[in-house]
Enzyme design. Structure first.
Site, PDB file in Angstrom:
ATOM      1  N   LYS A 114       0.824  -1.211   0.000  1.00 40.33           N
ATOM      2  CA  LYS A 114       0.000   0.000   0.000  1.00 40.33           C
ATOM      3  C   LYS A 114       0.861   1.265   0.000  1.00 40.33           C
ATOM      4  CE  LYS A 114      -4.424  -1.732   1.481  1.00 40.33           C
ATOM      5  NZ  LYS A 114      -5.611  -1.591   2.324  1.00 40.33           N
ATOM      6  N   LYS A 196      -3.829 -11.377  -6.348  1.00 40.47           N
ATOM      7  CA  LYS A 196      -5.113 -11.537  -5.652  1.00 40.47           C
ATOM      8  C   LYS A 196      -6.194 -10.621  -6.252  1.00 40.47           C
ATOM      9  CE  LYS A 196      -6.027  -8.637  -1.713  1.00 40.47           C
ATOM     10  NZ  LYS A 196      -6.332  -8.347  -0.362  1.00 40.47           N
ATOM     11  N   LYS A 199     -10.496  -5.124  -4.859  1.00 36.87           N
ATOM     12  CA  LYS A 199     -11.498  -4.136  -5.278  1.00 36.87           C
ATOM     13  C   LYS A 199     -10.844  -2.865  -5.789  1.00 36.87           C
ATOM     14  CE  LYS A 199     -12.408  -3.090  -0.397  1.00 36.87           C
ATOM     15  NZ  LYS A 199     -12.633  -4.117   0.551  1.00 36.87           N
TER      16      LYS A 199
HETATM   17  P1  ATP Z   1      -8.391  -3.271  -0.291  1.00 33.33           P
HETATM   18  O1  ATP Z   1      -8.280  -3.796  -1.681  1.00 33.33           O
HETATM   19  O2  ATP Z   1      -9.302  -2.091  -0.109  1.00 33.33           O
HETATM   20  O3  ATP Z   1      -7.103  -3.117   0.440  1.00 33.33           O
HETATM   21  P2  ATP Z   1      -9.394  -5.875   0.347  1.00 33.33           P
HETATM   22  O4  ATP Z   1     -10.181  -6.128  -0.898  1.00 33.33           O
HETATM   23  O5  ATP Z   1      -8.178  -6.657   0.605  1.00 33.33           O
HETATM   24  O6  ATP Z   1      -9.113  -4.349   0.564  1.00 33.33           O
HETATM   25  P3  ATP Z   1     -10.385  -5.971   3.022  1.00 33.33           P
HETATM   26  O7  ATP Z   1     -11.503  -5.158   3.527  1.00 33.33           O
HETATM   27  O8  ATP Z   1      -9.030  -5.547   3.416  1.00 33.33           O
HETATM   28  O9  ATP Z   1     -10.462  -6.077   1.474  1.00 33.33           O
HETATM   29  O10 ATP Z   1     -10.578  -7.493   3.369  1.00 33.33           O
HETATM   30  C1  ATP Z   1     -11.769  -8.060   3.764  1.00 33.33           C
HETATM   31  C2  ATP Z   1     -11.655  -9.552   3.861  1.00 33.33           C
HETATM   32  O11 ATP Z   1     -11.642 -10.126   2.570  1.00 33.33           O
HETATM   33  C3  ATP Z   1     -10.378 -10.072   4.550  1.00 33.33           C
HETATM   34  O12 ATP Z   1     -10.706 -11.162   5.379  1.00 33.33           O
HETATM   35  C4  ATP Z   1      -9.523 -10.507   3.410  1.00 33.33           C
HETATM   36  O13 ATP Z   1      -8.627 -11.526   3.808  1.00 33.33           O
HETATM   37  C5  ATP Z   1     -10.560 -11.036   2.454  1.00 33.33           C
HETATM   38  N1  ATP Z   1     -10.097 -10.978   1.071  1.00 33.33           N
HETATM   39  C6  ATP Z   1      -9.736  -9.883   0.383  1.00 33.33           C
HETATM   40  N2  ATP Z   1      -9.397 -10.191  -0.889  1.00 33.33           N
HETATM   41  C7  ATP Z   1      -9.547 -11.547  -0.991  1.00 33.33           C
HETATM   42  C8  ATP Z   1      -9.336 -12.485  -2.065  1.00 33.33           C
HETATM   43  N3  ATP Z   1      -8.926 -12.100  -3.248  1.00 33.33           N
HETATM   44  N4  ATP Z   1      -9.585 -13.780  -1.814  1.00 33.33           N
HETATM   45  C9  ATP Z   1     -10.022 -14.203  -0.600  1.00 33.33           C
HETATM   46  N5  ATP Z   1     -10.233 -13.367   0.433  1.00 33.33           N
HETATM   47  C10 ATP Z   1      -9.997 -12.058   0.250  1.00 33.33           C
END
Ligand code: ATP
Ligand code: LTN
Length: 333
Positions: A114, A196, A199
């Site tokens: 980040k 991964k 969003k």
């Molecule tokens: P950002 O992209 O805004 O940093 P993020 O998409 O990683 O955020 P978070 O709110 O940080 O989302 O994570 C929410 C939950 O979703 C966490 O438990 C994280 O481990 C899970 N998660 C996020 N992306 C994935 C993915 N690609 N596959 C499985 N689990 C995920």
């Protein structure tokens, strides 16, 4: 509370959730509600570690609450609350900060990632993010934390801080365990299947949003990047197909082996369509239910107020214990 174990998790209201967030986190939460005392939070303070438009953050916070409810989180069974409604999270963070070393935070993969992506705003909050997360978890005597695989490193810090505090003072915190599913803990990008699904990806074809309609979902799956040998099997050298198989397996409740058998002899085109349809069948009713719930702000506010009351009672009990143990004088009544 009864003698069930306590389980805590949270998601940041940082935008519309992806299929990765749903499969990696929230989908598992609903299944756990009967067997654990579940506490689910909306981590709005964490979201501030990258720049947010205030009005959008407010909207995303309501949206995420509505999505939790639409996915089946039951406020009668689980505590559902907004992190900033319980100031004990920020208060415990201060105490834990005094026992965390900068090197423990700067080596975190998410911090490095980040800091690169938001190089114009590498702030102290971004670095301190895992300590706030440790506070979230430790305030509730949490034993289990269901998250996606990317959060494992943060959870290790929570464990280290719990152990450090307990040994420096006396037994205070439970040492939490991660709960990471075998399939679906890391859903990959549809465009670069070694990355991964996120969003915040600039390419909207890389992720499925929980707000996408059926046509969009099917179109994105049709365009998913795969290899060209036309065999539908799980394999390390086939990240695209393996990712689609994991998604199919989780959303339909089929084992990977059964899915491989079912699509034996199929072409990639037909397989991608089947995955797209299966995902759309799951997302459509959730999206509709979320939109219905979102219309009733008073209902959402009531659930969140009740959740904050219940969470506060537990959190302040822990916080006052911590304050006492470190030597802060309690305010006279
Ligand atoms: P950002 O992209 O805004 O940093 P993020 O998409 O990683 O955020 P978070 O709110 O940080 O989302 O994570 C929410 C939950 O979703 C966490 O438990 C994280 O481990 C899970 N998660 C996020 N992306 C994935 C993915 N690609 N596959 C499985 N689990 C995920
Ligand atoms: N950092 C987490 C969200 C989060 C969380 C938590 C998860 C904040 N506090 C406590 C589990 C427990 C993430 O998923 N990105």
């Amino acid at each position: 509370m009864d003698d069930k174990k306590i389980l805590f998790s949270a998601v940041q209201p940082s935008g519309t959730l992806t299929l990765g967030n749903y499969i990696g986190a929230i989908k598992n939460w609903t299944k756990l509600q009967d067997d654990y005392n579940c506490i689910y939070s909306i981590a709005d303070l964490h979201t501030l570690t990258v720049k947010q438009e205030p009005a959008l953050l407010r909207a995303h916070t309501y949206e995420l609450t509505a999505l939790y409810l639409a996915c089946g989180i039951d406020p009668e069974k689980a505590i559902l609350f907004i992190q900033s409604h319980v100031p004990a999270h920020a208060e415990l963070t201060w105490i834990l900060n005094t026992m965390t070393y900068p090197g423990e935070l700067t080596r975190m993969t998410q911090f490095k990632d980040k800091s690169q992506r938001h190089c114009d705003n590498v702030n102290m909050g971004l670095m301190d993010y895992p300590v706030l997360m440790a506070s979230d978890i430790l305030l509730y005597n949490t034993e289990l934390v269901p998250v996606g695989a990317d959060q494992k490193q943060h959870l290790e810090l929570s464990r280290d801080l719990a152990i450090r505090f307990n040994s420096r003072y006396s037994e205070t915190f439970k040492v939490p365990e991660p709960y990471i599913s075998k399939v679906g803990a890391k859903i990959m990008s549809l465009q670069e299947p070694t990355k991964k699904m996120s969003k915040s990806d600039a390419n909207i074809n890389a992720f499925i949003s929980m707000d996408d309609d059926t046509d969009t979902i099917i179109r994105k799956f049709k365009r998913a990047v795969t290899d060209s040998d036309n065999k539908i099997v799980m394999s390390e050298d086939k990240p695209g197909i393996s990712n689609l198989l994991s998604i199919y397996s989780v959303v339909t409740g089929t084992s990977i082996e059964d899915a491989e058998k079912r699509f034996d002899g199929y072409g990639y085109g037909d397989f991608k369509l089947a995955v797209g349809e299966a995902v759309a069948d799951v997302i459509k009713p959730i999206k509709e239910e979320k939109e219905r719930i979102l219309k009733d702000k008073a209902y959402i506010d009531k659930i969140l107020a009740d959740g904050a009351d219940r969470a506060s009672r537990i959190a302040y009990k822990t916080l006052s214990k911590v304050y006492r143990k470190v030597g802060l004088v309690p305010r006279a009544r």
